[in-house]
Design a protein around this motif. Structure first.
Motif, PDB file in Angstrom:
ATOM      1  N   ALA A 180      57.599  18.405 -10.284  1.00 41.89           N
ATOM      2  CA  ALA A 180      58.599  19.432 -10.001  1.00 41.89           C
ATOM      3  C   ALA A 180      59.893  19.151 -10.753  1.00 41.89           C
ATOM      4  CB  ALA A 180      58.856  19.499  -8.496  1.00 41.89           C
ATOM      5  N   GLY A 225      52.446  17.193  -2.555  1.00 39.43           N
ATOM      6  CA  GLY A 225      53.627  17.565  -3.323  1.00 39.43           C
ATOM      7  C   GLY A 225      53.942  16.550  -4.405  1.00 39.43           C
ATOM      8  N   ASP A 226      54.039  16.995  -5.628  1.00 39.96           N
ATOM      9  CA  ASP A 226      54.301  16.111  -6.764  1.00 39.96           C
ATOM     10  C   ASP A 226      55.755  16.310  -7.174  1.00 39.96           C
ATOM     11  OD1 ASP A 226      52.493  15.363  -9.860  1.00 39.96           O
ATOM     12  OD2 ASP A 226      54.485  14.761  -9.180  1.00 39.96           O
ATOM     13  N   VAL A 227      56.590  15.414  -6.688  1.00 35.28           N
ATOM     14  CA  VAL A 227      58.030  15.572  -6.916  1.00 35.28           C
ATOM     15  C   VAL A 227      58.370  15.412  -8.390  1.00 35.28           C
ATOM     16  CG1 VAL A 227      60.300  14.612  -6.411  1.00 35.28           C
ATOM     17  CG2 VAL A 227      58.620  14.839  -4.581  1.00 35.28           C
TER      18      VAL A 227
END
Lengths: 63, 523
Positions: free
Chosen positions: B201, B196-198
């Protein structure tokens, strides 16, 4: 509530289709749990009131 | 985003004049705020009429305002579609021999206050327009404000003036009834996916927010206060529109002033902003200065900027620059806030917000028992953010500036709520985003506090105390209503010069002053 598509002549009444958001694209795992907030969660500031103004300042919130 | 005058049981036949919707014999009128970011349209099935004033969306031509006649079925579809508008919207429904209905959208970029008299409902984004309908002080709301524990709801400081809250419907036909919606639901934090690439996002969410409305970089100014929230928005926007963006800020006084100037310079030098930087130095525009319109007795809502003078001067400066839109970082704190269950510190953070303020009058103390009554249900946008939007909008609208608040976009709110704790605490989301742009430790982890706290202290001691002394000499509606105890107030301000300044205590006198000035002007 009617779910029929509006006459194209009334297209400006129709909102755009909802855009996909990053949170819907696998950024998170596990279930999406939705809750009703308490009044404190919904209404209270998360900052100390040092600057004493209703508008937001850049005091770092309480952590 | 509009002013209105609605007279149910008179004509419900509407027409567009070029500036307003009006009925026959002008018994009713709806006048949208004139701005390129606002549009209006209207439909009727020849029994019911729906008037819509809303924020424009990007990539869509302006709607035509002239009334359109639909079948009843198509009219129903139009109402349902309007309810799903993703930006600020007000819907007004009229029908002969029926009450009028006004519904606000969830965005609430601008407020709408309502009042009624003699069978006519009046409304405006500017509370000053409703002065003649204010009949007194609402003690419950006054008490909430005096102890700095605001609650978003339909009650305002003044009896006789109502706030139309997000997704609520006002129904007027004889009496005025305000119908709250169901609570907006909110997400709980979740675990991140392994890849997950915060930050990706976050920037994607910022883009969604910025792309919602027809933002034109050449006539849009971005707040760049030095704070993380406006910094995250403005730096990303600068990358999208290199060399085009003008920035704006208030310069603080006190310990953080030099750091604020230094950090802002670093940010502007590191990212491709435009050449213009609009600044108001609060050292030369202190709140409560005699030049402040509020202090001069002008009709300024008690909900508008407490630091009214510097903010209104900044709005004028932005307008003089030729800008029509201002992008802010409002809502950034709420996006990443910890809940009381996540942090014992947060749980006790508001302990300093006490109902033990000595100057509270007896009627305020007794009213506090009911302070949670009648408040709005949880909104999609946090109530504190909504109230912040309300403080910001009127001074900007008076200057012809339309505000945009990317952190209030549903995508930003949903992202923030679901982030794990370590991304939200210490505003790590914003810090890490700025660090990813190559900004320095000085920018991403400032040492000094940058705040208006010293400005409030200076303003209180220099200008505020004399205002309170005048109130004690000449009287105040707050004293008359038993909301503030003049004897204790007098002793508090007489001691203030001999005691160390306590920002969490003495600073709350600012609200006494603002409410006194508002009550004196409006009543």
């Amino acid at each position: 509530m009617s779910t029929a598509t509006l006459d194209p002549a009334l297209a400006d009444l129709q909102p755009p289709a909802a855009a996909a958001t990053p949170t819907s694209g696998g950024l998170f795992t596990g279930r999406l749990v939705l809750t009703v907030q308490t009044p404190a969660e919904a209404h209270e500031t998360k900052k100390r009131s040092g600057s004493s103004d209703g508008a937001q300042t850049y005091d770092t919130p309480v952590t | 985003m509009l002013t209105l005058r609605l007279t149910p049981y008179a004509s419900a036949t509407w027409s567009w004049t070029g500036a307003s919707y009006v009925t026959a014999e002008e018994t009713s009128s709806v006048t949208p705020y004139s701005h390129p970011m606002v549009e209006q349209l209207a439909v009727t099935d020849q029994t019911r009429t729906l008037l819509i004033v809303r924020e424009r969306l990007a990539s869509r031509a302006s709607a035509t305002p002239e009334l359109r006649t639909l079948t009843p079925a198509a009219y129903d579809q139009a109402v349902e579609a309007a309810e799903r508008w993703p930006a600020d919207i007000v819907m007004i429904e009229t029908e002969s021999d029926r009450p009028v209905r006004i519904t606000a959208g969830a965005a609430r970029t601008t407020p709408l206050y309502l009042a009624h008299q003699g069978g006519t409902l009046h409304g405006s984004w500017d509370m000053a327009s409703l002065k003649s309908y204010a009949t007194g002080i609402n003690p419950r709301e006054a008490a909430r404000l005096l102890i700095y524990r605001p609650r978003y709801g339909c009650e305002t400081l003044f009896s006789g003036i109502t706030r139309l809250t997000e997704r609520a419907t006002a129904i007027f036909g004889g009496a005025l009834h305000l119908h709250y919606p169901e609570p907006a639901l909110h997400s709980a934090p979740r675990e991140l996916a392994p890849d997950g690439d915060v930050l990706a996002a976050l920037t994607e969410s910022i883009d969604l927010a910025l792309d919602l409305r027809p933002l034109e970089p050449a006539i849009t100014v971005f707040h760049l206060t030095g704070g993380f929230d406006s910094g995250v928005i403005a730096t990303h926007a600068a990358q999208r529109w290199p060399s085009q963006l003008t920035t704006a800020a208030l310069l603080v006084i006190g310990t953080g002033r030099e750091q604020q100037a230094r950090r802002r310079t670093q940010i502007r030098d590191h990212l491709p902003f435009g050449q213009h930087d609009l600044l108001i130095d609060c050292a030369k525009a202190a709140p409560l200065h005699p030049d402040c319109p509020r202090v001069r007795g002008e009709l300024i809502s008690p909900y508008e900027e407490p630091l009214f003078l510097p903010f209104s001067r900044l709005a004028s400066l932005i307008a003089d620059h030729g800008a029509q839109t201002l992008v802010t970082g409002l809502g950034g704190d709420e996006m990443v806030a910890l809940s009381p269950t996540e942090s014992a510190v947060v749980a006790t953070a508001n302990d300093h917000i006490t109902d033990k303020l000595p100057w509270l009058g007896p009627f305020a103390r007794s009213a506090l028992v009911f302070s949670e009554d009648g408040i709005a249900p949880p909104a999609a946008v946090n109530a504190i953010t909504l109230l912040s939007l309300e403080t910001t909008a009127p001074p900007l609208l008076r200057a012809g500036i339309w505000p945009i608040h990317p952190f209030t976009h549903p995508g930003m709110i949903n992202l923030g709520e679901q982030l794990p704790l370590d991304w939200r605490e210490f505003k790590n989301l914003q810090r890490r985003q700025l660090a990813s742009l190559g900004l320095s430790q000085d920018v991403c982890n400032p040492v000094e506090r940058e705040s208006f706290v010293w400005l409030v202290e200076h303003s209180l001691k220099t200008y505020g105390i004399p205002i309170l002394e005048n109130a004690l000499a000449d009287g105040s509606p707050l004293f008359d209503a038993g909301l503030v105890d003049p004897d204790v107030l007098k002793s508090t301000i007489s001691e203030i010069e001999h005691q160390p300044y306590d920002e969490e205590f003495h600073a709350k006198l600012l609200q006494v002053i603002d409410l006194h000035l508002a009550a004196t002007a409006f009543l």
